[in-house]
Scaffold this motif. Sequence first.
Motif, PDB file in Angstrom:
ATOM      1  N   ALA A 158      -2.822  -3.081  -4.465  1.00 47.77           N
ATOM      2  CA  ALA A 158      -1.429  -3.398  -4.770  1.00 47.77           C
ATOM      3  C   ALA A 158      -0.534  -2.170  -4.635  1.00 47.77           C
ATOM      4  O   ALA A 158       0.624  -2.279  -4.208  1.00 47.77           O
ATOM      5  CB  ALA A 158      -1.332  -3.968  -6.185  1.00 47.77           C
ATOM      6  N   GLU A 159      -1.070  -0.990  -4.962  1.00 43.50           N
ATOM      7  CA  GLU A 159      -0.285   0.235  -4.867  1.00 43.50           C
ATOM      8  C   GLU A 159       0.075   0.556  -3.423  1.00 43.50           C
ATOM      9  O   GLU A 159       1.161   1.088  -3.149  1.00 43.50           O
ATOM     10  CB  GLU A 159      -1.052   1.406  -5.479  1.00 43.50           C
ATOM     11  CG  GLU A 159      -1.262   1.316  -6.980  1.00 43.50           C
ATOM     12  CD  GLU A 159      -2.508   0.537  -7.364  1.00 43.50           C
ATOM     13  OE1 GLU A 159      -2.940   0.664  -8.517  1.00 43.50           O
ATOM     14  OE2 GLU A 159      -3.068  -0.205  -6.513  1.00 43.50           O
ATOM     15  N   PHE A 160      -0.825   0.255  -2.492  1.00 41.72           N
ATOM     16  CA  PHE A 160      -0.537   0.482  -1.077  1.00 41.72           C
ATOM     17  C   PHE A 160       0.584  -0.437  -0.607  1.00 41.72           C
ATOM     18  O   PHE A 160       1.476  -0.028   0.133  1.00 41.72           O
ATOM     19  CB  PHE A 160      -1.791   0.232  -0.236  1.00 41.72           C
ATOM     20  CG  PHE A 160      -2.777   1.363  -0.236  1.00 41.72           C
ATOM     21  CD1 PHE A 160      -3.050   2.078  -1.384  1.00 41.72           C
ATOM     22  CD2 PHE A 160      -3.451   1.704   0.916  1.00 41.72           C
ATOM     23  CE1 PHE A 160      -3.965   3.115  -1.399  1.00 41.72           C
ATOM     24  CE2 PHE A 160      -4.365   2.745   0.939  1.00 41.72           C
ATOM     25  CZ  PHE A 160      -4.628   3.444  -0.230  1.00 41.72           C
ATOM     26  N   ILE A 161       0.500  -1.689  -1.034  1.00 36.29           N
ATOM     27  CA  ILE A 161       1.515  -2.671  -0.634  1.00 36.29           C
ATOM     28  C   ILE A 161       2.879  -2.284  -1.186  1.00 36.29           C
ATOM     29  O   ILE A 161       3.907  -2.414  -0.500  1.00 36.29           O
ATOM     30  CB  ILE A 161       1.096  -4.069  -1.105  1.00 36.29           C
ATOM     31  CG1 ILE A 161      -0.199  -4.493  -0.390  1.00 36.29           C
ATOM     32  CG2 ILE A 161       2.208  -5.091  -0.858  1.00 36.29           C
ATOM     33  CD1 ILE A 161      -0.825  -5.752  -0.936  1.00 36.29           C
ATOM     34  N   ALA A 162       2.903  -1.774  -2.422  1.00 37.53           N
ATOM     35  CA  ALA A 162       4.168  -1.346  -3.022  1.00 37.53           C
ATOM     36  C   ALA A 162       4.727  -0.116  -2.317  1.00 37.53           C
ATOM     37  O   ALA A 162       5.942   0.046  -2.195  1.00 37.53           O
ATOM     38  CB  ALA A 162       3.968  -1.051  -4.508  1.00 37.53           C
ATOM     39  N   PHE A 163       3.826   0.726  -1.816  1.00 39.79           N
ATOM     40  CA  PHE A 163       4.247   1.955  -1.151  1.00 39.79           C
ATOM     41  C   PHE A 163       4.815   1.700   0.237  1.00 39.79           C
ATOM     42  O   PHE A 163       5.800   2.298   0.650  1.00 39.79           O
ATOM     43  CB  PHE A 163       3.059   2.911  -1.057  1.00 39.79           C
ATOM     44  CG  PHE A 163       3.312   4.139  -0.227  1.00 39.79           C
ATOM     45  CD1 PHE A 163       4.136   5.149  -0.686  1.00 39.79           C
ATOM     46  CD2 PHE A 163       2.723   4.269   1.025  1.00 39.79           C
ATOM     47  CE1 PHE A 163       4.383   6.293   0.076  1.00 39.79           C
ATOM     48  CE2 PHE A 163       2.960   5.407   1.804  1.00 39.79           C
ATOM     49  CZ  PHE A 163       3.781   6.412   1.324  1.00 39.79           C
ATOM     50  N   GLN A 164       4.179   0.756   0.953  1.00 38.74           N
ATOM     51  CA  GLN A 164       4.586   0.509   2.342  1.00 38.74           C
ATOM     52  C   GLN A 164       4.438  -0.971   2.663  1.00 38.74           C
ATOM     53  O   GLN A 164       3.333  -1.515   2.612  1.00 38.74           O
ATOM     54  CB  GLN A 164       3.720   1.350   3.292  1.00 38.74           C
ATOM     55  CG  GLN A 164       4.118   1.287   4.749  1.00 38.74           C
ATOM     56  CD  GLN A 164       3.368   2.317   5.573  1.00 38.74           C
ATOM     57  OE1 GLN A 164       3.430   3.508   5.301  1.00 38.74           O
ATOM     58  NE2 GLN A 164       2.647   1.852   6.575  1.00 38.74           N
ATOM     59  N   ALA A 165       5.527  -1.617   2.993  1.00 33.18           N
ATOM     60  CA  ALA A 165       5.536  -3.066   3.189  1.00 33.18           C
ATOM     61  C   ALA A 165       4.551  -3.529   4.254  1.00 33.18           C
ATOM     62  O   ALA A 165       3.991  -4.624   4.154  1.00 33.18           O
ATOM     63  CB  ALA A 165       6.944  -3.531   3.548  1.00 33.18           C
ATOM     64  N   SER A 166       4.307  -2.689   5.272  1.00 36.36           N
ATOM     65  CA  SER A 166       3.428  -3.108   6.370  1.00 36.36           C
ATOM     66  C   SER A 166       2.009  -3.402   5.898  1.00 36.36           C
ATOM     67  O   SER A 166       1.309  -4.216   6.517  1.00 36.36           O
ATOM     68  CB  SER A 166       3.399  -2.034   7.465  1.00 36.36           C
ATOM     69  OG  SER A 166       2.856  -0.824   6.981  1.00 36.36           O
TER      70      SER A 166
END
Length: 255
Positions: A101-109
Motif C-alpha cells: 500500500a505504501e508503494f501505491i501511495a507513493f506512486q500512482a503507477s
Amino acid sequence: MRVAFNRSLILAASAAMLLSTAAFAPPVQDTGSYAAVLADTDRPEADRARDGSRKTAEILAFAEVAPGQTVGDMIIGGGYFTRVFASAVGEDGEVIAWQPAEFIAFQASYGESLTTVDEENENVSAIRSPIGAPAFPQALDLVFTAQNYHDLHLAPFPADTAAKVNAAVFAALKPGGLYVIVDHAATSGAGLGVADTLHRIDIADVRREVEAAGFVLEAESGILLDPADPLTTNVFDPAIRGRTSQFVLKFRKPA
C-alpha cells in the motif's frame, strides 16, 4: 584500460564472494517447456522483448514453476513477472499479485499496474496491504520477488519490516514450498544502508534474514551475475541501469 588487470581481479573476487555464500547452481538447461510462455501473445510485446536479458525461461525453471500452481508475486513493480506467471501456471493455476500500500501511495503507477494485471488476467488476484503485513492466502507453492527485496530495508520502513515479510511468506507457503529472491547485488559487507543509497543488497544479508525465518537455502543460480558491474553504482545510474549483476536464491520451507 590501464588498470584492466587489477579491475578484473577485483571483479572476479566480487563474483566469487557472491557465489561462495550458497550452494551454486549452474544455469538450468531444461527450459524448453517454457517456450509457449515466452511466445504467449497475451503478454505485451515489450515484455517479450525483455525475456532474453531477464533470462525468463531459466528463472522459471529454477523456480520450478508449473501449470496449476498458486504463485505469489511479491512487490510486482510493473507486473512483468506477474504476466509471466499467469501464462506459466495456466487456467488451473493462480497468481497472487501483491503491491504494498505504501508503494501505491507513493506512486500512482504502482496501483495502476496492479489493477491492470488483475483485470487483464483471469487467473490473477490483486492484493494491497501494508508492506509489513502482506495479505497472502495460505498454501502457496511459490513466493517470488525480483529486484525488490532490498526495498524492505528502505529508510521510511521500520527496521523489522523484512523479518515481518519473511515470516508472512513462511506462513503462506505450503510445506515444501519455495521462496525465490532475485535482487541487485551489493559488495560483501556493504551493510543494509545501501538499500537506500544504491538500491542493492548484500546476498549474505538476504540469506541471513530468510534463514532466520525458518527457510532452508536450496540453491543459488549465477545466470544473472555480470562481472562488469562494480556493485557500487546506484542501479538507476544510466551507466549501469538494466545491466546490473543480480543474484538468484532459492529457499524452501521445510516439509
